[in-house]
Design a protein around this motif. Structure first.
Motif, short mmCIF file in Angstrom:
data_model
loop_
_atom_site.label_atom_id
_atom_site.label_comp_id
_atom_site.label_asym_id
_atom_site.label_seq_id
_atom_site.Cartn_x
_atom_site.Cartn_y
_atom_site.Cartn_z
N VAL A 1 16.34 43.02 -42.89
CA VAL A 1 16.86 41.02 -42.40
C VAL A 1 17.43 41.35 -41.50
CG1 VAL A 1 17.67 39.07 -42.99
CG2 VAL A 1 16.32 40.41 -44.48
N GLU A 2 17.24 41.37 -39.91
CA GLU A 2 18.06 41.10 -38.68
C GLU A 2 17.24 40.64 -37.41
OE1 GLU A 2 17.45 42.89 -36.09
OE2 GLU A 2 16.03 43.84 -35.93
N PRO A 3 18.41 39.80 -36.82
CA PRO A 3 18.29 38.78 -35.97
C PRO A 3 16.53 39.25 -35.31
CG PRO A 3 20.21 39.09 -35.44
CD PRO A 3 19.77 40.05 -36.62
N ALA A 4 16.38 40.54 -35.05
CA ALA A 4 15.51 40.89 -33.85
C ALA A 4 14.09 40.64 -34.49
CB ALA A 4 15.17 42.70 -33.22
N ARG A 5 14.03 40.36 -35.53
CA ARG A 5 12.88 39.83 -36.56
C ARG A 5 11.91 38.56 -35.46
NH1 ARG A 5 13.93 44.08 -38.62
NH2 ARG A 5 12.57 44.90 -36.97
N VAL A 6 13.22 37.83 -35.61
CA VAL A 6 12.68 36.78 -35.21
C VAL A 6 11.63 36.70 -33.84
CG1 VAL A 6 13.00 33.91 -33.83
CG2 VAL A 6 14.28 34.99 -36.15
N ALA A 7 12.49 37.09 -33.17
CA ALA A 7 11.49 38.20 -31.88
C ALA A 7 9.94 38.79 -31.55
CB ALA A 7 12.81 38.81 -31.06
N GLN A 8 10.13 39.39 -32.62
CA GLN A 8 8.78 40.76 -33.30
C GLN A 8 7.90 39.31 -33.87
OE1 GLN A 8 9.54 42.77 -36.45
NE2 GLN A 8 7.44 43.17 -37.13
N ALA A 9 8.30 38.03 -33.87
CA ALA A 9 7.43 37.06 -35.49
C ALA A 9 6.78 36.23 -34.10
CB ALA A 9 7.98 36.11 -36.38
N GLY A 10 7.94 36.11 -33.06
CA GLY A 10 7.58 34.99 -31.16
C GLY A 10 6.78 35.80 -30.24
N GLY A 11 6.34 37.11 -30.92
CA GLY A 11 5.56 37.74 -29.16
C GLY A 11 7.18 37.62 -28.72
N LYS A 12 7.86 38.06 -28.02
CA LYS A 12 8.43 38.34 -27.61
C LYS A 12 8.76 39.73 -26.87
CE LYS A 12 12.03 34.18 -28.29
NZ LYS A 12 13.32 33.57 -28.69
N TYR A 13 8.60 40.53 -27.61
CA TYR A 13 8.58 41.74 -27.05
C TYR A 13 7.28 42.11 -26.14
CZ TYR A 13 12.46 43.15 -30.31
OH TYR A 13 13.45 43.10 -30.57
N GLU A 14 6.25 41.71 -26.75
CA GLU A 14 5.10 41.62 -26.05
C GLU A 14 5.03 41.00 -24.49
OE1 GLU A 14 3.35 42.55 -29.99
OE2 GLU A 14 5.33 41.15 -29.16
#
Length: 325
Positions: A33-46
């Motif tokens: 459980v950490e903040p970057a999970r949100v970026a992962q879920a939202g496709g922001k890394y891609e």
């Protein structure tokens, strides 16, 4: 048009009309459980990296390190103990982002034990070569309890949760969300990683990258680090906005399996580090390499690793510095 010109025209059209293939990026992640999970879920890394990303889920840091070593992934999420073990084996890795110091997010939760002395003879599970394992050994040393006086089991988090529900173990040193599962079903915390840090065994989580991938794709690694930092900064700027009913908590819950109602408290179990923190002396600029060396010295004392003289080659602040500009 002559046949030769037709061939040339066809070749020219093929070279200019077809889009370039995206670079591949294989990321090993854990259900932390950490903040970057949100970026992962939202496709922001891609979108940030422009890469074709394959997300591979692992149950613990040791598995992530094995995947890095075999070339199965390019970037991985690990704790400081498996990171130390990997660096001590001189694997071609670099630490590019320190997620944060572990506090209450990892702990030793037990049943039928109310004091450190009573842990002798009990069956305690933990994922070996993890930060939880390191913290458990540190706690036992602090209490004057020999590891051989405890029945230690090497189990992954999900296996620990199942073993606890079956009553096969007396306790476990593990992280959320399994830790929270144990605490809400009769387990009590005997020690957490914030206390263990005060006893001389601080731990942290980090993102590491294969050195050859970083050298070949510095822009992708920089974009990855920036995306991670921006997600962390968003949380640090307003933790109250990440309440149980927030979109952020819902997205984290979907990826990690933790109840959304528990996400705010679980996030508070870490002392997260933002993007601008990364290049400082407190993190990648100096203290991270020193912390890895101190961990290696302890693991060498336990007979599980051979410490190196210098761990600076396994820490690279340049991507975070570039991302923060």
């Amino acid at each position: 048009m002559t046949p030769r010109l037709l061939v040339l025209a066809s070749a020219l059209f093929s070279a200019t009309a077809l889009p370039a293939l995206a670079e591949q990026l294989r990321i090993g992640w854990q259900q932390i459980v950490e903040p970057a999970r949100v970026a992962q879920a939202g496709g922001k890394y891609e979108s940030a990296t422009g890469a074709e990303i394959e997300w591979k889920l692992f149950g613990g840091g040791a598995d992530v390190i094995a995947a890095i070593a075999s070339g199965a992934i390019d970037i991985g999420y690990v704790g400081s103990s498996p990171l130390t073990a990997a660096a001590s084996q001189q694997l071609p890795i670099q630490t590019v982002y320190v997620v944060g110091n572990i506090a209450e997010a990892e702990a030793l939760a037990v049943k039928g034990v109310t004091s450190p002395e009573q842990i002798k003879g009990k069956t305690i599970a933990t994922p070996f070569v993890s930060t939880a394992h390191y913290s458990l050994l540190t706690a036992l040393k602090h209490w004057g309890v020999a590891p051989g006086d405890v029945k230690l089991l090497n189990l992954r988090p999900q296996e620990i949760g199942a073993a606890w529900e079956r009553g096969d173990i007396d306790g476990a040193y593990v992280w959320d969300p399994v830790l929270n599962q144990i605490k809400t079903s009769g387990g009590t915390v005997l020690a957490d990683s914030k206390q263990v840090a005060d006893w001389g065994g601080p731990t942290f989580d980090a993102w590491i990258v294969r050195k050859d991938y970083a050298e070949k794709h510095p822009d992708i690694v920089t974009a990855f680090v920036k995306t991670t930092g921006e997600a962390t900064d968003a949380y640090l700027a307003n933790p109250a906005a990440w309440g149980p009913d927030s979109a952020e908590a819902q997205e984290i819950a979907k990826l990690t399996g933790a109840p959304a109602a528990d996400v705010p408290a679980l996030l508070k179990g870490y002392a997260f580090a933002g993007l601008k923190d990364q290049g400082s002396e407190q993190f990648l600029g100096g203290a991270t390499a020193q912390a890895i060396k101190a961990t290696a010295a302890f693991l060498e004392e336990q007979g599980s690793a051979k410490a190196l003289d210098d761990y600076a080659p396994y820490v690279n602040a340049s991507f975070a510095i570039a991302a923060g500009k």
